[in-house]
Enzyme design. Structure first.
Site, short mmCIF file in Angstrom:
data_model
loop_
_atom_site.label_atom_id
_atom_site.label_comp_id
_atom_site.label_asym_id
_atom_site.label_seq_id
_atom_site.Cartn_x
_atom_site.Cartn_y
_atom_site.Cartn_z
N ARG A 146 1.17 0.87 -18.66
CA ARG A 146 0.72 0.30 -17.52
C ARG A 146 1.61 -1.01 -17.01
NH1 ARG A 146 -2.82 -3.56 -16.67
NH2 ARG A 146 -4.00 -2.68 -18.90
N TYR A 181 3.39 4.40 10.54
CA TYR A 181 2.68 5.46 9.92
C TYR A 181 1.18 5.45 9.88
CZ TYR A 181 1.41 8.21 5.73
OH TYR A 181 0.91 9.16 4.86
N ASP A 207 9.07 -1.27 5.87
CA ASP A 207 9.12 0.02 5.42
C ASP A 207 10.32 0.77 5.84
OD1 ASP A 207 8.66 2.99 4.82
OD2 ASP A 207 6.50 2.67 5.39
N LYS A 246 9.90 10.73 -0.41
CA LYS A 246 10.72 11.16 0.64
C LYS A 246 12.38 11.61 0.27
CE LYS A 246 6.69 11.02 2.86
NZ LYS A 246 5.88 10.15 2.23
#
Length: 381
Positions: free
Chosen positions: A46, A99, A171, A196
């Site tokens: 983690r 978005y 972003d 993406k």
């Protein structure tokens, strides 16, 4: 080191991994201590793994940043940035046409915690000057925006935000580090949905953050480790593999998108084409100033502005898959009204120009003649 070389070599030293040319997949959750109190570079997955560290270092290099951080998704990355920079009573000013997932996170998750969320048309920097206050701690930008491909002046907006002591996050998913580097333009934080273009093959879910400020890095890193929204080693490996061809793929995406935009602009079934490469696009000058090319996304309004017409065209497409995502090697079509922005209120979508008869096209790397032929047959009666 030039960008194309960075994509292949940055962030990884084969001498530390038995001379493996590709970063190994460290499929382990724990690392062994030799003794109590030993300080290891990696102890628990983690907190970090060698595979994830290679990806994080690679991203930092591509964005000309000091630090990189990887997350389980683009939304996990956004969430970590918001939690690291905001506390109850603070305000975040966000670009209005962002978005839909980010809109949902801000309005449904962050706002109920006492964080003020203000959406502003930031295509004009004067609007930020008018809206910003002492409570504003974060300015959240997208450029180009999703799905209408508006551009904001990252340099001008960053200067205004910094004058008021606010952090600027961008972003930059649509642009990728190949086309745009927001930190070089004055921003503090860059976020990518690596699902993406960075992954590029529609086979991974992953988010990335790049930052140079040491305190911001430490604050976001604390959230990353404490909340645990981290990617597994396989997803890190797949993203590293995808990045190696990012520069090659983006050139083809951009080449194809330019031809698709020109074709659709003259089509009798299309009312409007949104593409920053057009000289009459409102953000064209900014795009030329802060981007290297204009990207691989083209958005259209159909003349028949109905969901039925959008569905008819999308269902007739053969090369384009109707899907939520973008940025893969294959062409994709998205009905933003019901998909990427499905959670946004109808009145908000109407105000922004997200219409029932609109389609967002992620132009893939197929042969351009086949792409154009597919669009032509889908738009025909």
């Amino acid at each position: 080191m030039k960008f194309a070389t960075k994509t292949i070599h940055s962030g990884y030293d084969s001498s530390q991994h038995s001379k493996s040319v590709m970063p190994p997949i460290y499929q382990t959750s724990v690392f062994e201590f030799a003794e109590v109190g030993e300080q290891l570079p990696f102890s628990y997955a983690r907190t970090g793994t060698p595979t994830r560290a290679a990806l994080e270092s690679c991203l930092a290099s591509l964005e000309n940043a000091k630090h990189g951080l990887a997350f389980a998704s683009g939304m996990a990355a956004i969430d970590a940035v918001l939690r690291a920079t905001l506390k109850p009573g603070d305000e975040v000013i966000a670009v209005a046409d962002l978005y839909g997932g980010a809109y949902r996170l801000l309005t449904k998750v962050m706002a109920p915690t006492g964080i003020s969320v203000t959406f502003v048309d930031l295509t004009d920097p004067a609007n930020l000057s008018a809206a910003i206050s002492a409570r504003t701690k974060l300015v959240w930008l997208e450029s180009p925006t999703n799905p209408l491909l508006n551009l904001v002046d990252i340099t001008a907006l960053s200067a205004i935000a910094h004058q008021h002591g606010a952090v600027v996050a961008v972003d930059s998913t649509f642009a990728t580090p190949y086309l745009q580097n927001p930190i070089d333009l004055g921003a503090d934080i860059v976020v990518h949905s690596a699902t993406k273009y960075l992954g590029g093959h529609s086979d991974v879910l992953l988010g990335l953050v790049a930052v140079s400020d040491d305190k911001l890095f430490a604050d976001i890193k604390f959230i990353q480790n404490s909340a645990g929204g981290v990617p597994g080693p396989q997803d890190c490996f797949l993203t590293l593999r995808g990045i190696k061809t990012l520069h090659l793929r983006m050139e083809r995406h951009c080449d194809n998108a330019e031809q698709v935009a020109a074709f659709l602009r003259d089509h009798p079934k299309v009312e409007k084409v949104f593409f920053p490469g057009f000289v009459d696009h409102p953000g064209h000058a900014i795009a030329r100033q802060q981007m290297r090319r204009f990207g691989g996304v083209v958005t259209i309004w159909l003349k028949q502005d109905t969901r039925a017409e959008a569905s008819r065209v999308a269902s007739k497409l053969q090369l384009f898959a109707l899907a939520e995502s973008l940025g893969g090697v294959e062409s994709l079509v998205n009905h933003s009204y019901t998909m990427s922005h499905g959670g946004m209120p109808p009145e908000q979508k109407a105000a922004l120009g997200i219409r029932e008869g609109g389609l967002r096209l992620s132009i893939g790397v197929e042969d351009i003649e086949d792409i154009l032929a597919d669009l032509a047959q889908a738009l025909a009666d």
